[in-house]
Write an enzyme that holds these catalytic residues in place. Structure first.
Site, PDB file in Angstrom:
ATOM      1  N   GLY A 183      47.895  55.290  19.617  1.00  0.00           N
ATOM      2  CA  GLY A 183      47.374  53.886  19.197  1.00  0.00           C
ATOM      3  C   GLY A 183      46.762  53.305  20.429  1.00  0.00           C
ATOM      4  O   GLY A 183      46.320  51.964  20.518  1.00  0.00           O
ATOM      5  N   ALA A 184      46.006  54.135  21.484  1.00  0.00           N
ATOM      6  CA  ALA A 184      45.593  53.649  22.751  1.00  0.00           C
ATOM      7  C   ALA A 184      44.128  53.459  22.638  1.00  0.00           C
ATOM      8  O   ALA A 184      43.425  53.045  23.794  1.00  0.00           O
ATOM      9  CB  ALA A 184      46.165  54.313  23.835  1.00  0.00           C
ATOM     10  N   VAL A 194      49.489  59.456  14.084  1.00  0.00           N
ATOM     11  CA  VAL A 194      50.917  59.703  14.207  1.00  0.00           C
ATOM     12  C   VAL A 194      51.659  59.889  12.801  1.00  0.00           C
ATOM     13  O   VAL A 194      52.877  59.953  12.775  1.00  0.00           O
ATOM     14  CB  VAL A 194      51.659  58.557  14.964  1.00  0.00           C
ATOM     15  CG1 VAL A 194      50.830  58.297  16.438  1.00  0.00           C
ATOM     16  CG2 VAL A 194      51.496  57.162  14.104  1.00  0.00           C
ATOM     17  N   SER A 226      57.862  44.354  17.898  1.00  0.00           N
ATOM     18  CA  SER A 226      57.585  43.114  17.508  1.00  0.00           C
ATOM     19  C   SER A 226      58.535  41.983  17.361  1.00  0.00           C
ATOM     20  O   SER A 226      59.839  42.278  17.165  1.00  0.00           O
ATOM     21  CB  SER A 226      56.656  43.190  16.525  1.00  0.00           C
ATOM     22  OG  SER A 226      56.222  41.781  15.945  1.00  0.00           O
ATOM     23  N   TYR A 263      56.264  45.538   7.467  1.00  0.00           N
ATOM     24  CA  TYR A 263      56.050  45.464   8.843  1.00  0.00           C
ATOM     25  C   TYR A 263      57.302  45.110   9.501  1.00  0.00           C
ATOM     26  O   TYR A 263      57.775  45.806  10.437  1.00  0.00           O
ATOM     27  CB  TYR A 263      55.091  44.625   8.942  1.00  0.00           C
ATOM     28  CG  TYR A 263      54.314  44.609  10.551  1.00  0.00           C
ATOM     29  CD1 TYR A 263      53.825  45.606  11.148  1.00  0.00           C
ATOM     30  CD2 TYR A 263      54.878  43.219  11.262  1.00  0.00           C
ATOM     31  CE1 TYR A 263      53.317  45.614  12.468  1.00  0.00           C
ATOM     32  CE2 TYR A 263      54.352  43.366  12.666  1.00  0.00           C
ATOM     33  CZ  TYR A 263      53.629  44.323  13.272  1.00  0.00           C
ATOM     34  OH  TYR A 263      53.416  44.265  14.549  1.00  0.00           O
ATOM     35  N   LYS A 309      59.349  47.339  12.209  1.00  0.00           N
ATOM     36  CA  LYS A 309      59.761  46.944  13.585  1.00  0.00           C
ATOM     37  C   LYS A 309      61.386  46.772  14.043  1.00  0.00           C
ATOM     38  O   LYS A 309      61.811  47.219  15.161  1.00  0.00           O
ATOM     39  CB  LYS A 309      58.910  45.781  14.334  1.00  0.00           C
ATOM     40  CG  LYS A 309      57.414  45.878  13.825  1.00  0.00           C
ATOM     41  CD  LYS A 309      57.062  46.897  14.869  1.00  0.00           C
ATOM     42  CE  LYS A 309      55.614  46.906  14.881  1.00  0.00           C
ATOM     43  NZ  LYS A 309      55.005  47.971  15.952  1.00  0.00           N
ATOM     44  N   THR A 346      60.381  45.020   8.798  1.00  0.00           N
ATOM     45  CA  THR A 346      61.552  45.963   8.412  1.00  0.00           C
ATOM     46  C   THR A 346      61.135  47.254   9.251  1.00  0.00           C
ATOM     47  O   THR A 346      62.340  47.744  10.172  1.00  0.00           O
ATOM     48  CB  THR A 346      61.648  46.325   7.214  1.00  0.00           C
ATOM     49  OG1 THR A 346      62.018  45.204   6.267  1.00  0.00           O
ATOM     50  CG2 THR A 346      63.083  47.474   6.993  1.00  0.00           C
TER      51      THR A 346
HETATM   52  P1  NAP Z   1      45.240  47.300  17.490  1.00  0.00           P
HETATM   53  O1  NAP Z   1      44.174  46.704  18.567  1.00  0.00           O
HETATM   54  O2  NAP Z   1      44.674  47.122  16.079  1.00  0.00           O
HETATM   55  O3  NAP Z   1      45.911  48.710  17.845  1.00  0.00           O
HETATM   56  C1  NAP Z   1      46.447  49.593  17.234  1.00  0.00           C
HETATM   57  C2  NAP Z   1      46.003  50.816  17.128  1.00  0.00           C
HETATM   58  O4  NAP Z   1      46.571  51.719  16.452  1.00  0.00           O
HETATM   59  C3  NAP Z   1      44.453  51.101  16.750  1.00  0.00           C
HETATM   60  O5  NAP Z   1      43.429  51.642  17.542  1.00  0.00           O
HETATM   61  C4  NAP Z   1      44.600  51.741  15.187  1.00  0.00           C
HETATM   62  O6  NAP Z   1      43.597  52.417  14.941  1.00  0.00           O
HETATM   63  C5  NAP Z   1      45.910  52.464  15.619  1.00  0.00           C
HETATM   64  N1  NAP Z   1      46.378  53.090  14.802  1.00  0.00           N
HETATM   65  C6  NAP Z   1      46.625  52.643  13.237  1.00  0.00           C
HETATM   66  N2  NAP Z   1      47.370  53.659  12.666  1.00  0.00           N
HETATM   67  C7  NAP Z   1      47.472  54.743  13.326  1.00  0.00           C
HETATM   68  C8  NAP Z   1      48.100  55.994  13.114  1.00  0.00           C
HETATM   69  N3  NAP Z   1      48.417  56.274  11.860  1.00  0.00           N
HETATM   70  N4  NAP Z   1      48.161  56.738  14.128  1.00  0.00           N
HETATM   71  C9  NAP Z   1      47.532  56.927  15.509  1.00  0.00           C
HETATM   72  N5  NAP Z   1      47.009  55.302  15.684  1.00  0.00           N
HETATM   73  C10 NAP Z   1      46.955  54.430  14.775  1.00  0.00           C
HETATM   74  O7  NAP Z   1      46.730  46.262  17.416  1.00  0.00           O
HETATM   75  P2  NAP Z   1      47.681  45.801  18.633  1.00  0.00           P
HETATM   76  O8  NAP Z   1      47.701  44.547  18.417  1.00  0.00           O
HETATM   77  O9  NAP Z   1      47.087  46.480  19.828  1.00  0.00           O
HETATM   78  O10 NAP Z   1      48.796  47.001  18.211  1.00  0.00           O
HETATM   79  C11 NAP Z   1      49.552  47.784  19.004  1.00  0.00           C
HETATM   80  C12 NAP Z   1      50.952  47.713  18.649  1.00  0.00           C
HETATM   81  O11 NAP Z   1      51.686  46.426  19.024  1.00  0.00           O
HETATM   82  C13 NAP Z   1      51.381  47.911  17.112  1.00  0.00           C
HETATM   83  O12 NAP Z   1      52.567  48.812  17.013  1.00  0.00           O
HETATM   84  C14 NAP Z   1      51.668  46.459  16.717  1.00  0.00           C
HETATM   85  O13 NAP Z   1      52.530  46.479  15.672  1.00  0.00           O
HETATM   86  C15 NAP Z   1      52.292  45.885  17.850  1.00  0.00           C
HETATM   87  N6  NAP Z   1      52.553  44.237  18.016  1.00  0.00           N
HETATM   88  C16 NAP Z   1      51.267  43.620  17.914  1.00  0.00           C
HETATM   89  C17 NAP Z   1      51.315  42.195  18.104  1.00  0.00           C
HETATM   90  C18 NAP Z   1      50.013  41.394  18.094  1.00  0.00           C
HETATM   91  O14 NAP Z   1      50.164  40.165  17.839  1.00  0.00           O
HETATM   92  N7  NAP Z   1      48.619  41.860  18.424  1.00  0.00           N
HETATM   93  C19 NAP Z   1      52.563  41.634  17.991  1.00  0.00           C
HETATM   94  C20 NAP Z   1      53.526  42.262  18.232  1.00  0.00           C
HETATM   95  C21 NAP Z   1      53.505  43.920  17.988  1.00  0.00           C
HETATM   96  P3  NAP Z   1      42.519  51.728  13.980  1.00  0.00           P
HETATM   97  O15 NAP Z   1      42.044  50.622  14.452  1.00  0.00           O
HETATM   98  O16 NAP Z   1      41.521  52.858  13.505  1.00  0.00           O
HETATM   99  O17 NAP Z   1      43.394  51.449  12.663  1.00  0.00           O
END
Ligand code: NAP
Length: 258
Positions: free
Chosen positions: A12-13, A63, A141, A154, A158, A156
């Protein structure tokens, strides 16, 4: 490890926290396999890293697809060498009220967030165990530690990632591998920017002692620490990076004056 350049694979990078962590690890001298659901997103971040003088490849990886995980990890190792650091950042947020939550939504969130994290950790963990060294960093999270409206799937998932992290720490610890989780608070990324209005952000900031939005770089710093050689005795922890949100309680806003 010898003098070989360390190698990290991040899921997801292509966006948000994963992208920031990939850039930060590269700045610290690590060769990076940038993976994401969308090939273009992964390749764009890999190109950004190379433009800054780093070593990176960009690869598509869903993934939720176990076969793809094996093939992509094989390819990353063929191009960069054995994976020393795995960062599981791919995540899916679906917000639906619990009583109306569709079972497809539940299974999709579990497939990406939980099973994806497990299968990537297992695949990378085997190589790490064989080499006697490794770092696994799972992006959980605060939703895995506190309930939230519409977050039955979500939250659950995490919480499961936190449990999985402890299992990894226990079973891989004797083999020289650490596994830790980061619990970000609300971070300004595409995931939240799409879902949060200005009014929502104002309410969030009222509950965050730091009184500012969390940034991907805040999480990237924590990832880099847990991935470092110096963090070798840190294993199985959940590091909250939330501006102090989890430290506070009911009286945090001053609304309750006792
Ligand atoms: P983001 O900018 O949307 O990044 C998430 C990335 O994961 C996106 O590029 C997305 O692709 C990709 N992705 C989605 N489904 C996937 C799959 N099946 N296989 C591979 N990649 C996939 O969001 P982020 O905030 O950086 O999130 C990163 C992590 O941090 C996540 O695990 C999220 O739950 C966690 N998190 C975020 C927050 C927050 O406030 N932002 C808080 C707590 C935890 P697409 O864009 O194409 O869908």
């Amino acid at each position: 490890m010898g003098n070989r350049q360390e190698v990290a694979l991040l899921t997801g990078a292509g966006s948000g926290i994963g992208r920031a962590a990939a850039l930060e690890l590269s700045r610290r001298g690590v060769a990076i396999a940038v993976t994401d659901l969308r090939a273009e997103a992964a390749q764009a971040v890999a190109a950004e890293i190379r433009a800054q003088g780093g070593v990176a490849v960009g690869l598509a990886l869903d993934v939720a697809d176990p076969v793809a995980i094996g093939a992509v990890f094989d390819r990353a190792e063929a191009e960069l060498g054995g994976i020393d650091i795995l960062v599981n950042s791919a995540g899916l947020l679906i917000v639906e009220p619990l009583l109306g939550l569709a079972s497809e939504s539940w299974h999709k969130v579990m497939a990406v967030n939980v099973t994806g994290t497990f299968l990537c950790s297992q695949r990378a963990g085997r190589g790490m165990a064989a080499r006697g060294h490794g770092r696994i960093v799972n992006i959980a999270s605060i939703s895995g530690m506190r309930a939230g409206v519409g977050r039955a799937a979500y939250g659950t998932s995490k919480a499961a990632i936190i449990g999985l992290t402890r299992q990894l720490a226990l079973e891989l610890g004797p083999l020289g591998v650490t596994a830790n989780a980061i619990a970000p608070g609300v971070i300004e990324t595409p995931m939240t920017m799409g879902a949060y209005s200005e009014e929502t952000w104002a309410r969030v900031l009222d509950m965050v002692p730091a009184r500012r939005r969390g940034l991907p770089a805040d999480i990237a710093e924590a990832v880099a620490y847990l991935a470092s050689a110096g963090a070798g005795y840190v294993n199985g922890v959940v590091l909250t990076v939330d501006g102090g949100y989890m430290a506070a309680g009911m009286t945090q806003t001053g609304a309750l004056r006792v």
